[in-house]
Design an enzyme around this catalytic site. Structure first.
Site, PDB file in Angstrom:
ATOM      1  N   ALA A 263       0.755  -1.208  -0.090  1.00  0.00           N
ATOM      2  CA  ALA A 263       0.130  -0.082  -0.039  1.00  0.00           C
ATOM      3  C   ALA A 263       0.734   1.068  -0.119  1.00  0.00           C
ATOM      4  O   ALA A 263       2.056   1.339   0.053  1.00  0.00           O
ATOM      5  CB  ALA A 263      -1.006   0.062   1.143  1.00  0.00           C
ATOM      6  N   HIS A 264       0.219   2.260  -0.077  1.00  0.00           N
ATOM      7  CA  HIS A 264       0.753   3.766  -0.266  1.00  0.00           C
ATOM      8  C   HIS A 264       1.868   3.743   1.201  1.00  0.00           C
ATOM      9  O   HIS A 264       1.600   3.445   2.128  1.00  0.00           O
ATOM     10  CB  HIS A 264      -0.417   4.914  -0.142  1.00  0.00           C
ATOM     11  CG  HIS A 264      -0.848   4.945   1.000  1.00  0.00           C
ATOM     12  ND1 HIS A 264      -0.743   5.814   2.179  1.00  0.00           N
ATOM     13  CD2 HIS A 264      -2.322   4.326   1.396  1.00  0.00           C
ATOM     14  CE1 HIS A 264      -1.641   5.633   3.036  1.00  0.00           C
ATOM     15  NE2 HIS A 264      -2.619   4.990   2.806  1.00  0.00           N
TER      16      HIS A 264
END
Length: 345
Positions: free
Chosen positions: A240-241
């Site tokens: 994820a980010h």
């Protein structure tokens, strides 16, 4: 592709026993090998196959004692598995190195490409992308604006690389991986709907990283999602980010790492493990398959398992107790009945 026994020994720092001029053209398992194949024995579970194999050359350990003579040429080395892997790498790189040229069906716009690059059919490269020497880009790859790809990197078919991604040297990105897609950021509104938060960061992949097929690396909301040098990501992983993966960390298939989590160097993470967001995992941590990691791991070198994940040895002890719960419940029930009967008398 052909290699003599003496050439193989030189590549793996091994010692030949038998005909040094013996030639092999391919590699195969002990049970499937023919006289023109190279094979190896690393796991003694398969020792019996060594005495049945038809392989022309077999790599074995320095300290392994043959129980009987075999027709194959022997090459001894300290680590047969690693050595066999080096030869496979030599075979495969030789094939890939032969790939050069730019397909007439590729759209490369105004990008200047080194002469030794390979660009496959229907690949699209944006105007502002930078492609270094000896990069191999297979068919149907998309490369966005301001992407930078370092020397000797291989991009397999169907990979999508979003704008501003930076990929280092000697990387391998397998088929259909997505690099730089939006992170999962949404703000809840009073009416129950969600407002999308723009993701304006990027992904940075350092040197000698391998990314498996269908793995997704989301870009940072602000700043970068970083995969540090030497890391290896298996197939079907979600990063994820703003996640950071430390140097030489390996992650097996179907694992998921939530936003802004930082995983230290030289960690080993099993398949289907999951991590909540905004935690830190200490270097040299080992996470068992299907574990759910919900808290920061501060101490280096710990082994964790379970969901929620906790110390591996403690978890095994807990599992042993758990197996005995039906028996314990029965004994408690019997004691309660005995206690009730004594109270009545």
């Amino acid at each position: 592709m052909q290699l003599e026994a003496s050439e193989i020994a030189a590549l793996i720092e091994g010692k030949v026993e038998g005909d040094k001029t013996k030639v092999v053209k391919n590699a195969a398992s002990l049970e499937n090998a023919t006289d023109s194949d190279l094979s190896f024995l690393a796991n003694l579970k398969y020792e019996h196959l060594l005495y049945k194999t038809k392989a022309g050359i077999v790599i074995i350990a320095d300290n392994y004692s043959l129980k009987e003579n075999i027709p194959a040429v022997i090459i001894r080395c300290s680590n047969p598995y690693l050595s066999f892997g080096k030869i496979l790498e030599h075979f495969s790189k030789s094939v890939i190195k032969q790939k050069k040229g730019i397909s007439a069906n590729a759209q490369i716009n105004k990008v200047e490409l080194p002469k030794d690059c390979y660009i496959g059919d229907f690949t699209y490269i944006s105007n502002t992308a930078t492609i270094s020497e000896n990069v191999k880009i297979f068919p149907q790859v998309f490369i966005g604006e301001n992407v930078k790809i370092g020397p000797n990197t291989i991009i397999y078919p169907g990979v999508k690389i979003y704008d501003n991604t930076i990929i280092g040297a000697d990387c391998i990105i397998h088929a259909n991986a997505v690099i730089g897609s939006d992170g999962f950021g949404f703000a809840p509104l009073a009416n129950g709907s969600f407002h999308k938060i723009p993701q304006v960061g990027n992904v940075i992949i350092e040197d000698n990283v391998e990314v498996g097929a269908n793995t997704v690396l989301d870009k940072g909301t602000l700043g970068a999602t970083i995969i540090k040098k030497g890391s290896k990501l298996d197939n079907l992983i979600q990063i994820a980010h703003n996640v950071e993966i430390g140097e030489n960390t390996v992650i097996a298939a179907q694992a998921g790492v939530s936003g802004s989590t930082k995983i230290g160097k030289n960690c080993m993470i099993g398949g289907q493990a999951g991590f909540v967001g905004h935690i830190t995992i200490a270097p040299f941590t080992k996470i068992n398959a299907q574990s759910g990691v919900s808290k920061t791991v501060k101490k280096e070198g710990k082994a964790l398992t379970g969901s929620p994940a906790f110390d591996y040895i403690e978890n095994l002890r807990a599992q042993a107790i758990f197996k005995k719960l039906p028996e314990l419940e029965k004994r408690v029930s019997e004691l309660e009945k005995l206690s009730d009967s004594r109270e009545k008398t």
